[in-house]
Design an enzyme around this catalytic site. Structure first.
Site, PDB file in Angstrom:
ATOM      1  N   GLN A  45      10.673 -10.467 -13.979  1.00  0.00           N
ATOM      2  CA  GLN A  45       9.284 -10.512 -13.502  1.00  0.00           C
ATOM      3  C   GLN A  45       8.391 -11.033 -14.622  1.00  0.00           C
ATOM      4  OE1 GLN A  45       7.866  -6.542 -12.821  1.00  0.00           O
ATOM      5  NE2 GLN A  45       6.080  -7.170 -11.629  1.00  0.00           N
ATOM      6  N   GLY A  46       7.957 -12.275 -14.503  1.00  0.00           N
ATOM      7  CA  GLY A  46       7.130 -12.880 -15.552  1.00  0.00           C
ATOM      8  C   GLY A  46       5.655 -12.782 -15.234  1.00  0.00           C
ATOM      9  N   SER A 102       3.239 -10.267 -17.274  1.00  0.00           N
ATOM     10  CA  SER A 102       2.429  -9.979 -18.461  1.00  0.00           C
ATOM     11  C   SER A 102       2.489 -11.103 -19.491  1.00  0.00           C
ATOM     12  CB  SER A 102       2.923  -8.695 -19.137  1.00  0.00           C
ATOM     13  OG  SER A 102       2.938  -7.650 -18.218  1.00  0.00           O
ATOM     14  N   SER A 106      11.265  -7.613 -18.834  1.00  0.00           N
ATOM     15  CA  SER A 106      12.519  -6.847 -18.796  1.00  0.00           C
ATOM     16  C   SER A 106      13.652  -7.720 -18.275  1.00  0.00           C
ATOM     17  CB  SER A 106      12.380  -5.636 -17.868  1.00  0.00           C
ATOM     18  OG  SER A 106      11.351  -4.813 -18.317  1.00  0.00           O
ATOM     19  N   GLU A 149       6.668  -2.505  -5.964  1.00  0.00           N
ATOM     20  CA  GLU A 149       7.207  -1.928  -7.191  1.00  0.00           C
ATOM     21  C   GLU A 149       6.919  -0.428  -7.236  1.00  0.00           C
ATOM     22  OE1 GLU A 149       5.723  -3.775 -10.785  1.00  0.00           O
ATOM     23  OE2 GLU A 149       7.357  -2.876 -11.946  1.00  0.00           O
ATOM     24  N   GLU A 159      -3.627   4.645 -16.619  1.00  0.00           N
ATOM     25  CA  GLU A 159      -5.080   4.443 -16.505  1.00  0.00           C
ATOM     26  C   GLU A 159      -5.388   3.456 -15.379  1.00  0.00           C
ATOM     27  OE1 GLU A 159      -3.361   4.376 -19.408  1.00  0.00           O
ATOM     28  OE2 GLU A 159      -4.076   6.316 -20.134  1.00  0.00           O
TER      29      GLU A 159
HETATM   30  C1  LIG Z   1       9.389  -0.913 -20.854  1.00  0.00           C
HETATM   31  C2  LIG Z   1       8.464  -1.957 -20.361  1.00  0.00           C
HETATM   32  C3  LIG Z   1       8.919  -2.926 -19.510  1.00  0.00           C
HETATM   33  C4  LIG Z   1       8.066  -3.914 -19.052  1.00  0.00           C
HETATM   34  N1  LIG Z   1       8.572  -4.872 -18.208  1.00  0.00           N
HETATM   35  C5  LIG Z   1       7.752  -5.866 -17.782  1.00  0.00           C
HETATM   36  C6  LIG Z   1       8.269  -6.900 -16.962  1.00  0.00           C
HETATM   37  O1  LIG Z   1       9.457  -6.922 -16.624  1.00  0.00           O
HETATM   38  N2  LIG Z   1       7.449  -7.874 -16.579  1.00  0.00           N
HETATM   39  C7  LIG Z   1       6.136  -7.905 -16.926  1.00  0.00           C
HETATM   40  O2  LIG Z   1       5.434  -8.797 -16.519  1.00  0.00           O
HETATM   41  N3  LIG Z   1       5.607  -6.933 -17.709  1.00  0.00           N
HETATM   42  C8  LIG Z   1       6.391  -5.926 -18.146  1.00  0.00           C
HETATM   43  N4  LIG Z   1       5.887  -4.934 -18.953  1.00  0.00           N
HETATM   44  C9  LIG Z   1       4.485  -5.037 -19.381  1.00  0.00           C
HETATM   45  C10 LIG Z   1       3.548  -4.042 -18.737  1.00  0.00           C
HETATM   46  O3  LIG Z   1       3.310  -4.378 -17.399  1.00  0.00           O
HETATM   47  C11 LIG Z   1       2.259  -4.034 -19.571  1.00  0.00           C
HETATM   48  O4  LIG Z   1       2.596  -3.570 -20.862  1.00  0.00           O
HETATM   49  C12 LIG Z   1       1.189  -3.176 -18.978  1.00  0.00           C
HETATM   50  O5  LIG Z   1       0.716  -3.718 -17.780  1.00  0.00           O
HETATM   51  C13 LIG Z   1       0.023  -2.956 -19.954  1.00  0.00           C
HETATM   52  O6  LIG Z   1      -0.426  -4.147 -20.513  1.00  0.00           O
HETATM   53  P1  LIG Z   1      -0.605  -4.294 -22.091  1.00  0.00           P
HETATM   54  O7  LIG Z   1       0.664  -3.956 -22.719  1.00  0.00           O
HETATM   55  O8  LIG Z   1      -1.161  -5.626 -22.352  1.00  0.00           O
HETATM   56  O9  LIG Z   1      -1.641  -3.199 -22.499  1.00  0.00           O
HETATM   57  P2  LIG Z   1      -3.215  -3.290 -22.324  1.00  0.00           P
HETATM   58  O10 LIG Z   1      -3.567  -3.805 -21.013  1.00  0.00           O
HETATM   59  O11 LIG Z   1      -3.791  -3.981 -23.516  1.00  0.00           O
HETATM   60  O12 LIG Z   1      -3.597  -1.768 -22.387  1.00  0.00           O
HETATM   61  C14 LIG Z   1      -3.749  -1.027 -23.605  1.00  0.00           C
HETATM   62  C15 LIG Z   1      -4.349   0.325 -23.262  1.00  0.00           C
HETATM   63  O13 LIG Z   1      -5.631   0.138 -22.693  1.00  0.00           O
HETATM   64  C16 LIG Z   1      -5.741   0.739 -21.427  1.00  0.00           C
HETATM   65  N5  LIG Z   1      -6.588  -0.059 -20.548  1.00  0.00           N
HETATM   66  C17 LIG Z   1      -6.564  -1.389 -20.327  1.00  0.00           C
HETATM   67  N6  LIG Z   1      -7.471  -1.745 -19.418  1.00  0.00           N
HETATM   68  C18 LIG Z   1      -8.085  -0.614 -19.023  1.00  0.00           C
HETATM   69  C19 LIG Z   1      -9.111  -0.308 -18.087  1.00  0.00           C
HETATM   70  N7  LIG Z   1      -9.688  -1.209 -17.326  1.00  0.00           N
HETATM   71  N8  LIG Z   1      -9.449   0.980 -17.956  1.00  0.00           N
HETATM   72  C20 LIG Z   1      -8.889   1.954 -18.706  1.00  0.00           C
HETATM   73  N9  LIG Z   1      -7.928   1.725 -19.594  1.00  0.00           N
HETATM   74  C21 LIG Z   1      -7.523   0.467 -19.753  1.00  0.00           C
HETATM   75  C22 LIG Z   1      -4.304   0.792 -20.925  1.00  0.00           C
HETATM   76  O14 LIG Z   1      -4.129   1.787 -19.946  1.00  0.00           O
HETATM   77  C23 LIG Z   1      -3.543   1.073 -22.205  1.00  0.00           C
HETATM   78  O15 LIG Z   1      -3.576   2.434 -22.470  1.00  0.00           O
HETATM   79  C24 LIG Z   1       6.723  -3.946 -19.437  1.00  0.00           C
HETATM   80  C25 LIG Z   1       6.252  -2.947 -20.292  1.00  0.00           C
HETATM   81  C26 LIG Z   1       7.100  -1.967 -20.764  1.00  0.00           C
HETATM   82  C27 LIG Z   1       6.568  -0.925 -21.685  1.00  0.00           C
END
Ligand SMILES: Cc1cc2nc3c(=O)[nH]c(=O)nc-3n(C[C@H](O)[C@H](O)[C@H](O)COP(=O)(O)OP(=O)(O)OC[C@H]3O[C@@H](n4cnc5c(N)ncnc54)[C@H](O)[C@@H]3O)c2cc1C
Lengths: 381, 402
Positions: free
Chosen positions: B130-131, B133, B165, B248, B381
């Site tokens: 799943q591409g 992020s 992932s 999902e 969140e």
């Molecule tokens: C084990 C694992 C597997 C993953 N697999 C995939 C995958 O296969 N494909 C894929 O596309 N992605 C994948 N991800 C990515 C995942 O979807 C993102 O990490 C997630 O959506 C959060 O984005 P970020 O890491 O950029 O954090 P950010 O969005 O930068 O968030 C950082 C913090 O800020 C908070 N925050 C952000 N915006 C808000 C808001 N509006 N209100 C309140 N709080 C907020 C968040 O809750 C978090 O605590 C994976 C992540 C993990 C950990």
């Protein structure tokens, strides 16, 4: 089990909501808080008219013979308006106990009167130094021929002040296992040597009383079912009481969440509705999660009473634990969301908060139910 | 909890369990497999096993025969998923393909896409990733900048995805890209199906908190994607992406409840077999209460899930309520893992390979892995925002409103 309601159940639920919203307004509920009886006979008669008193009483005794899940729908609605009065004591506690323990003659006598709204009844279990199990039943009796003289005090007896009949758990035999030697006396509150004191508790919607026995005399014919065999019926009643209470608490939690959400949409601070701020929004979201989860377990538990008796005691403890915790937390969160007005006597949230606290401490607290569950799951190993 | 299941379904479960007992792959021991970093080997075991499931008629049971399914019932699919989750000891690599990609294609894909991809998902030929992020688009997914420019009959894709992932094992990728940078951020997105073997795709595993690499970064350098690999319309990809995310949240719960039950059973064993102050910790009132509460929550979650499934069984699409389940299971798993750590005391920190480690380090591994649960698939969140706004109807904050 099907979580969706039949059309008859939908109707029952909708008409209950309508009746209760029309009659149990905030003003009326508060009026009953001030009334030492907690209810008015005219209103009681109206409720009896709807058939709710005899909802789970078999048709042969003048009831409607419906299921506990049906009764649960009404209890849920009653929780939404923090309904005051002796409905729960009469229709859940006393009725279930009489249904389980009563002789044919006793059932015919008492259940008919309950169903028709002519008898208000309650059950007295707990005593000083509250113990939730059979060990807690210590009220002593001395046998004199065919009579028993009772000495001791019951505490936290719901609605004893308005009851025509109090079913009292008494120890008629010592030197036996805790669950044995307990008898259920059918007590007329007017009997000489019986004194009832209204306790000044937080939630005056559900009046709690102390009932004292100063060598009050009862005949052995005034015992529900068999002498010495009362405990297992109490256990059955308690399971149902915990489930009924869970549904009532679910209704309360659901209503409290509505209060919080509505207010969060209209209260403006810093130029924005407070519900746009996540500190508030996330509290509401957490409440929804817990309210919906409570709905799953409480409705399931209500269904097990008739639908799956092997699961019922487990489901009751799970429901009481989970829903009880939800209600108290949701009421507290809503109070916080309301700010200053939430702390006032004028706003209704304190009615819910107080009911939540009282309910959690009824029929076994969280620690007690978790221990019941732990010993059950430990045995599985 | 035993909800009443009809005799046909019970018979189906028995039949499947019987099949499973004869067809569970023999390679490796389960304890090793669960914490093995050898993902490629696991993927091979999975592909072979999935092929067997497919040949025996246990894949895509509730989907139409046209697309390689069995035209069976959703309940049968649920039964098989539950039993695999309980009894198949290795990693399954179909969470994304069967859980997200296939349902998205079924509801939004073209006839050709359904016919081409779903049978290969079911037979284990294709593993998907799943591409979504990107480095600057996580919670704010619509802020993504990987671009696709249409040239004749193909798109040319450039950019970077992250945290993908099983990207290093996948054959295909669902990719959300920007096709129109001139309009509002939700409006210019499109949803593509990308062959991971295309020239210009580079995958780099990222080592994570557990020490292994399950997720990756993917670079796209002039990668060509045929036009017929577009799902939905150009610039309407946001809608498709949301569909994927709803699936999902809902579908994964089916396999999660049995997994949590296994974790809890192991936790009860652990608490019974650990002594402190001269008695088994299961006798300690504090831990009895904690563990009973975990079981309470799991039973409640199981019932929540039955309610959700009842909705799906009626043929309704999953809605924003799915966020309830996502928050519930991710936090519950963390609480279970944290309780295990408390019970083990200093032993909790020992990793795989130490002779002193409990369960060969599985607890330590799972504890660390559980931290990801409240991040992946949308953070807690974000799930609370979804519940607050789309279920309860609370207003968005000013920044996101404008
Ligand atoms: C084990 C694992 C597997 C993953 N697999 C995939 C995958 O296969 N494909 C894929 O596309 N992605 C994948 N991800 C990515 C995942 O979807 C993102 O990490 C997630 O959506 C959060 O984005 P970020 O890491 O950029 O954090 P950010 O969005 O930068 O968030 C950082 C913090 O800020 C908070 N925050 C952000 N915006 C808000 C808001 N509006 N209100 C309140 N709080 C907020 C968040 O809750 C978090 O605590 C994976 C992540 C993990 C950990």
């Amino acid at each position: 089990m099907d979580f969706t309601l039949t059309s008859e159940q939908e109707m029952l639920k909708n008409s209950a909501r309508k009746f209760l919203n029309n009659n149990f307004t905030s003003d009326y509920v508060r009026k009953m808080w001030e009334n030492s009886q907690g209810y008015e006979p005219e209103m009681w008669a109206q409720i009896a008219e709807l058939g709710w008193m005899g909802l789970t009483i078999p048709e042969e005794y003048g009831g409607l013979g419906l299921t506990f899940r049906d009764l649960g729908l009404i209890l849920h609605e009653m929780g939404r308006v923090v309904m005051p009065g002796p409905f729960f004591s009469t229709v859940v506690l006393a009725t279930e106990l009489i249904k389980t323990a009563g002789s044919e003659e006793q059932k015919a006598n008492y259940l008919e009167r309950i169903a028709s709204g002519k008898l208000i009844a309650t059950v007295a279990l707990y005593e000083e130094g509250v113990e939730w199990g059979a060990e807690g039943i210590k009220l002593t009796s001395t046998r004199k021929g065919d009579n028993y003289s009772l000495l001791g005090k019951k505490l936290f007896v719901p609605d004893a002040y308005s009851a025509d009949l109090i079913i009292v758990a008494v120890r008629t035999e010592n030197q036996v296992e805790a669950g044995e030697g307990i008898s259920l006396f059918l007590v007329d509150p007017q009997t000489e040597g019986v004194e009832i004191e209204l306790l000044p508790t937080m939630d005056q919607g559900r009046k709690l009383c102390a009932v004292s026995f100063l060598n009050a005399i009862f005949s052995s014919t005034e015992v529900l079912g068999e002498v010495g065999k009362g405990w297992s019926a109490i256990e059955t009643m308690l399971i149902r009481a915990n489930i009924g209470l869970s549904l009532e608490m679910l209704g309360g939690g659901e209503k409290v969440l509505e209060i919080a959400t509505e207010y969060a949409k209209i209260r403006i601070q810093f130029g924005q509705p407070i519900g746009s701020y996540q500190a508030i929004k996330h509290k509401c979201a957490e409440m929804l999660l817990q309210v919906e989860s409570s709905r799953s377990i409480a409705e399931y538990a209500a269904w097990t009473v008739d639908g799956n008796p092997q699961e019922v005691s487990k489901a009751a403890s799970i429901a009481k634990t989970y829903v009880g915790n939800m209600y108290r937390k949701a009421a507290a969160a809503t109070l916080q969301i309301l700010g200053g007005i939430g702390f006032s006597w004028e706003h209704d949230i304190h009615l819910y908060y107080k009911r939540a606290l009282a309910s959690e401490a009824m029929f076994g607290d969280t620690v007690f139910h978790l221990e019941l569950l732990a010993s059950r799951w430990e045995r599985k190993l | 909890m035993n909800l009443t299941m009809n005799p046909d379904d019970q018979a189906y479960r028995a039949k499947f369990l019987n099949w499973l007992s004869e067809n569970i792959p023999a390679e490796g021991t389960s304890a090793e497999a669960k914490i093995s970093g050898d993902w490629c080997a696991q993927a091979e075991i999975f592909r072979k096993f999935q092929r067997k499931l497919f040949d025996a008629g246990y894949a895509g049971i509730h989907w139409s025969k046209e697309y390689g399914g069995q035209s069976g019932t959703l309940m049968q699919h649920i039964i098989v998923t539950e039993e695999l989750s309980t009894n198949y000891p290795w990693k399954m690599f179909d969470g994304l393909s069967v859980g997200l990609v296939a349902p998205t294609l079924l509801s939004r894909g073209t006839e050709e896409q359904k016919k081409e991809f779903i049978p290969k998902i079911l037979s284990g030929e294709h593993i998907w990733c799943q591409g979504f992020s990107e480095p600057n688009a996580g919670s704010d997914l619509a802020n993504l900048s990987t671009s696709a420019v249409r040239i004749g009959e193909r798109y040319v894709v450039n950019g970077q995805k992250v945290w993908t992932s099983i990207g290093h094992l996948a054959d295909f990728c669902i990719l959300v890209v920007r096709t129109d940078p001139t309009v509002g951020k939700h409006k210019g997105l499109s949803y593509l199906l990308v062959d991971m073997k295309s020239p210009g795709v580079t995958v780099r595993p990222i080592k994570q908190i557990t020490g292994e690499a399950e997720y990756n970064e993917i670079f796209f350098d002039d990668v060509e994607v045929p036009f017929d690999r577009l799902v939905g319309k150009e610039n309407e990809g946001w809608l498709i992406a949301i569909t994927t995310l709803m699936f999902e949240r809902i579908m994964n719960e089916i396999s999660i409840v049995p997994k949590l039950q296994q974790t809890l059973d192991r936790l009860i064993d652990l608490t019974s077999n650990t002594t402190r102050y001269g008695q088994a910790m299961i006798k300690d009132p504090v831990y009895r209460q904690k563990i009973a509460l975990l079981q309470v929550e799991l039973e409640v979650m199981r019932l929540n899930q039955y309610r959700n499934l009842a909705t799906l069984l009626k043929g309704e699409m999953p809605g924003p309520e799915g966020s309830i389940g996502k928050i519930f299971w991710s936090e519950l798993n963390q609480r279970m893992q944290e309780t295990a750590m408390e019970i083990m005391g200093p032993y909790s920190q020992l990793l795989k390979g130490s002779k002193y480690a409990e369960d060969n380090g599985k607890w330590a591994f799972d504890f660390l892995r559980a931290r990801g649960n409240t991040i992946e698939g949308g953070t807690t969140e974000i799930q609370k925002n979804i519940i607050g706004e789309r279920v309860l109807g609370l207003p968005k904050d000013t920044v996101r409103r404008n």
